[in-house]
Write a protein that holds these residues in place. Structure first.
Motif, PDB file in Angstrom:
ATOM      1  N   SER A  17       0.838  -1.209   0.000  1.00 29.09           N
ATOM      2  CA  SER A  17       0.000   0.000   0.000  1.00 29.09           C
ATOM      3  C   SER A  17       0.865   1.249   0.000  1.00 29.09           C
ATOM      4  O   SER A  17       0.561   2.230  -0.699  1.00 29.09           O
ATOM      5  CB  SER A  17      -0.936   0.001   1.214  1.00 29.09           C
ATOM      6  N   THR A  26      -2.994   6.094   3.808  1.00 28.89           N
ATOM      7  CA  THR A  26      -1.623   5.564   3.702  1.00 28.89           C
ATOM      8  C   THR A  26      -0.572   6.664   3.684  1.00 28.89           C
ATOM      9  O   THR A  26       0.462   6.550   4.357  1.00 28.89           O
ATOM     10  CB  THR A  26      -1.489   4.708   2.428  1.00 28.89           C
ATOM     11  N   ARG A  72      -7.557   4.908   2.348  1.00 25.58           N
ATOM     12  CA  ARG A  72      -6.568   5.019   1.271  1.00 25.58           C
ATOM     13  C   ARG A  72      -6.312   6.486   0.932  1.00 25.58           C
ATOM     14  O   ARG A  72      -5.341   6.850   0.394  1.00 25.58           O
ATOM     15  CB  ARG A  72      -7.066   4.282   0.025  1.00 25.58           C
TER      16      ARG A  72
END
Length: 430
Positions: free
Chosen positions: A203, A363, A430
């Motif tokens: 990620s 992230t 995200r």
């Protein structure tokens, strides 16, 4: 059918060898991270008595003063390491932070003046504060949703080994406190393991590539974006306040189990040397065993009942157990029975920080936000620690009353949870 499978399937089913390896490495770093912090708490009476010439009042005052310096150093190191880990990767920053706290712990062996102790504790804390946020983010990113709370809880619970290690080292070296700090060089060996075994999470690699390939895209590790974006900024500030409750009560209430044991033994007529040794055992081994169970229990509680409920319940019970521990025991054996329960509730919430904080941020801001919450909480905890040191050193103030009053901070933590989101069962942002 999927729902039934999720309920009956063990959390660790399907966890890969590499994921276990990451958990082991992160936990090993955290064990020694905690050792570097707790070794001062275990040896500070001998250290400061040696340097100050045995002035009892000053030993207490400087003890909390140096803990405040440690919290400040952890804040600076943690904030810097979190941002750098989002920009340059988890692995290199873990290496740097572990080398820092190992080297400066070893140099404490040579300290002979108060200013040297202050400087070295600050430098050790730079590494200690940075390592936790990076390792917590790494574990959260590597493990799947179903296993994340349990794995992060195990990571945080490994801190008990660090406290036991510090307690045993303190007991073993006795008045020769310098050797306990020399042992702190050992974690430098972890660097070889990290460099050969850990790779960056997919990620983070994807986010890094996206940031490099797009103009005006996301800025990795940006404090400006973290604090000025309403969604992330509110979470960061509330998370920081929540961490401040745990850190403030840890250093002013939880570690006071050692002081409660020492004072009770002295009231029973035990000699100061034996009282000090038995108090180390009571706090470092007995109480910490209960604290370790609390840390291990918090992950499954979060997985079953959710993050919010677990934090609220644990902090309410912590608030209630503090006066019981302070006033109920009439003898040292009775105190030994209660201390594990005291440790379970007052320390257990700390697993929640490793579980919860990485789940609050995307992230490109995960290590930055996680570090801001935990290490920013150190800044807010410093006034609590300074007030605690002042309050406990006042003539005529019963230590038990001071600890009970400080325990009321857990109620503030209960209120904070009603303003933070529930993240149970959700993918990382995200």
């Amino acid at each position: 059918m999927n729902s039934t499978s999720e309920k009956t399937e063990r959390w660790y089913h399907g966890v890969t060898r590499y994921q276990w390896l990451v958990l082991a490495i992160a936990s090993a770093g955290w064990v020694f991270d905690v050792y570097e912090g707790q070794v001062f708490n275990i040896t500070r009476t001998q250290m400061l008595s040696d340097i100050l010439g045995g002035e009892g009042g000053d030993v207490k005052r400087y003890g909390d003063f140096f803990l405040a310096i440690f919290l400040l150093g952890g804040t600076v190191g943690g904030l810097a390491a979190g941002s750098l880990a989002d920009r340059f990767g988890r692995r290199p920053i873990m290496v740097v932070t572990i080398l820092m706290y190992s080297l400066f712990s070893g140099l404490t062996f040579f300290a002979t003046e108060l200013w040297q102790v202050a400087a070295l504790r600050f430098l050790v804390a730079l590494g200690v504060g940075g390592e936790w946020a990076v390792a917590a983010s790494l574990v959260a990113e590597v493990f799947p949703v179903r296993a994340r709370a349990h794995a992060s809880g195990i990571f945080q619970a490994s801190s008990v080994l660090g406290t036991w290690f510090a307690a045993l080292a303190g007991i073993a070296v006795g008045a020769q406190w310098r050797y306990a700090y020399l042992i702190g060089i050992i974690p430098a060996l972890l660097v070889l393991w990290i460099r050969s075994s850990v790779r960056e999470p997919e990620s983070w690699q994807a986010t890094k590539s996206e940031a490099e390939s797009s103009e005006g895209g996301r800025q990795l590790g940006s404090f400006r974006e973290l604090l000025l974006t309403p969604q992330w900024g509110s979470r960061a500030l509330l998370g920081m306040a929540l961490a401040a409750i745990g850190l403030g009560t840890f250093w002013s209430v939880t570690v006071a189990g050692q002081d409660l044991a020492r004072e009770l033994l002295l009231r029973e007529g035990t000699s100061p040397d034996i009282a000090s040794r038995n108090a180390k055992f009571a706090f470092g081994i007995v109480q910490t065993a209960g604290g370790g169970l609390g840390l291990l229990a918090f992950g499954p509680l979060c997985a079953r009942f959710g993050r919010r409920f677990s934090f609220v319940a644990m902090q309410l019970l912590a608030f209630l157990i503090v006066p019981v521990t302070c006033y109920l025991p009439g003898s040292f054996p009775q105190l030994l029975v209660i201390l594990p329960v005291f440790g379970f509730f007052t320390l257990g919430i700390h697993s929640g920080y490793a579980i919860y904080f990485p789940e609050l941020f995307p992230t490109h801001l995960r290590a930055t936000g996680t570090s801001f919450c935990f290490n920013g909480g150190r800044v807010l905890a410093v006034p609590v620690l300074l007030f605690s040191g002042w309050l406990k050193s006042q003539q005529g103030v019963d230590l038990r009353l001071a600890i009970t009053a400080l325990g009321s901070l857990f109620l503030v933590g209960v209120v904070l949870m009603f303003f933070l989101p529930e993240t149970k069962g959700k993918e990382l942002p995200r």
